[in-house]
Design an enzyme around this catalytic site. Structure first.
Site, PDB file in Angstrom:
ATOM      1  CB  CYS A 101      -0.948   0.025   1.187  1.00 34.38           C
ATOM      2  SG  CYS A 101      -2.232   1.283   0.999  1.00 34.38           S
ATOM      3  CB  CYS A 150      -3.702   3.316  -4.097  1.00 31.30           C
ATOM      4  SG  CYS A 150      -3.041   4.104  -2.613  1.00 31.30           S
TER       5      CYS A 150
END
Length: 450
Positions: free
Chosen positions: A201, A379
């Protein structure tokens, strides 16, 4: 833990929020896994290494293919965490307890849970060895061991977390320390870091910066806060469309971004962070902090790095389109532990799971895989307590957006999806093997507009 509740004013958005908050609940009771490690046999048709998002998802899918009795998961942890929500936990918008459930409750019913740690992979003999000395053989192996956090590669960590003013959203042990540091902030530098390694991430290190800035504004502390993002990268984000949007936010909110700066030491007793200039190796700068958020260096798990399945960098060496291992045709990889050249996210794992399901199905029939993974990843860039830029892109860093609107704009609806809808999808669809990403939605929207 006191939560900071975002303000949602519109009646329509309040109604939408209430609907989406079903995501924090289960759709129905999960069937509790009843297997025990002492009952485990020594051979399985499909052996899954890792009980994270990729491992549980693939075990559920494989159960439907070969039957529960022929599938096993090797995983030592008693608790399974939905880690994407930790960004909001670190900002006081969610409780840490909402992110975890017992591992036994998410392992597919009747699939064997081998409660142990993998210590050796021997793909030449189609077997693995666990930390209790047990050898287990397989016909097909799925490696889903995730990524390893290496806090110790920063001098002064992890022991520095025993001091106040420092936290990290990447560990269950330190995420609440971020929220405490945020609450205790008085005046000075608030520093956020990005390491000189691959990370999972990759948007998370800056998400907490935006949330912290929003918190400082809400609490009247913003004039006394100097917010600094020190990143080892040379750009704020890897996709130009979203990078441009983020740079505009950074300018509007008066945030300082320093590129090619890598955190090498934390002097927690003095509240000092030491950064190396990657453009001038050996040159360092010491910055004092009132708050420090650390994104740790990361890398492949040691057991993979030292095994025959690894590439030169230590990641599982898979074909980027089929997820089949390049040298061992009965070995497959999914998620953060692989060398797939895309961002390491739960959204990527979801998309990969659908492709890998089809790949293994054809391999089992002695056929050639035809479905190809395009590198889809997502994301949700949280830019405030009620705003998200939803970045979606492919291997070529080109936008691969789901919705028929400009996703580079901050939106409340995308925040609600991140905070409430996606946890529901994760627990009730993805981990049960029924969510392979939003590709079908993308097709649906595009058909509707054609």
């Amino acid at each position: 833990m006191t939560l900071l509740v975002p303000v949602v004013s519109s009646p329509r958005t309040r109604l939408f929020a209430c609907f989406l908050r079903l995501g924090t609940q289960q759709a129905g009771p999960l069937q509790l896994h009843t297997g025990a490690s002492c009952a485990a046999k020594n051979h399985y048709e499909v052996l899954v290494l890792g009980g994270g998002s990729g491992g549980i998802t693939m075990a559920a899918r494989m159960k439907r293919k070969v039957g529960a009795d022929n599938v096993a998961i090797v995983e030592p942890s008693e608790t399974h965490f939905y880690q994407p929500i930790w960004t909001l936990v670190g900002a006081g918008a969610k409780q840490l307890s909402s992110s975890g459930r017992p591992t036994a409750s998410v392992i597919p019913s009747r699939v064997e849970w081998i409660k142990a740690r993998v210590v050796e992979l021997n793909p030449d003999k189609n077997c693995i060895r666990t930390d209790n000395g047990k050898e287990i053989s397989y016909k097909y192996l799925i490696i889903a061991l995730g990524i390893q956090l290496n806090y110790e590669k920063i001098k002064g960590l992890p022991e520095g977390f025993d001091h106040p003013k420092i936290g990290s959203n990447y560990s269950v042990k330190t995420v609440e320390k971020t929220w405490k540091a945020l609450q205790d902030f008085k005046e000075g530098n608030a520093i956020f870091t990005f390491p000189n390694t691959p990370v999972k991430c990759a948007g998370a290190p800056q998400k907490i910066m935006y949330l912290s800035e929003a918190y400082f504004r809400k609490t009247g502390k913003r004039p006394k806060a100097n917010i600094i993002f020190n990143t080892s990268l040379g750009a704020i984000f890897g996709v130009k469309k979203y990078a441009d949007a983020l740079l505009k936010i950074i300018q509007e909110r008066n945030l300082t971004v320093n590129y090619k700066q890598n955190l090498v030491e934390v002097r927690a007793d003095k509240q000092e962070a030491v950064f190396e200039n990657l453009d001038k190796p050996g040159e360092t700068q010491v910055i004092s902090y009132e708050m420090l958020h650390v994104t740790p260096p990361m890398g492949p798990p040691d057991v993979i790095r030292t095994s025959p399945v690894a590439d030169a960098a230590g990641w599982v060496d898979v074909n980027k389109e089929t997820l089949q291992h390049k040298r061992y045709p009965n070995v497959f990889g999914i998620g953060d532990c692989t060398n797939l050249p895309t961002s390491k996210t739960a959204a990527a794992v979801a998309a990969q799971s659908g492709i890998l399901d089809r790949t293994i199905s054809l391999i089992m029939k002695n056929q050639t895989p035809i479905k190809k993974y395009d590198g889809y990843t997502s994301c949700p860039l949280v830019t405030g307590y009620n705003r998200v830029i939803l970045a979606e892109f492919d291997y070529n860093a080109q936008p691969l957006e789901t919705f028929p609107f400009d996703q580079s704009r901050e939106r409340l609806t995308m925040y609600l999806m991140k905070a409430d809808l996606m946890p529901f999808v994760y627990w009730n669809m993805m981990l049960r093997g029924y969510w392979g990403g939003p590709a079908f939605l993308r097709k649906l929207f595009h058909l509707g507009m054609s």
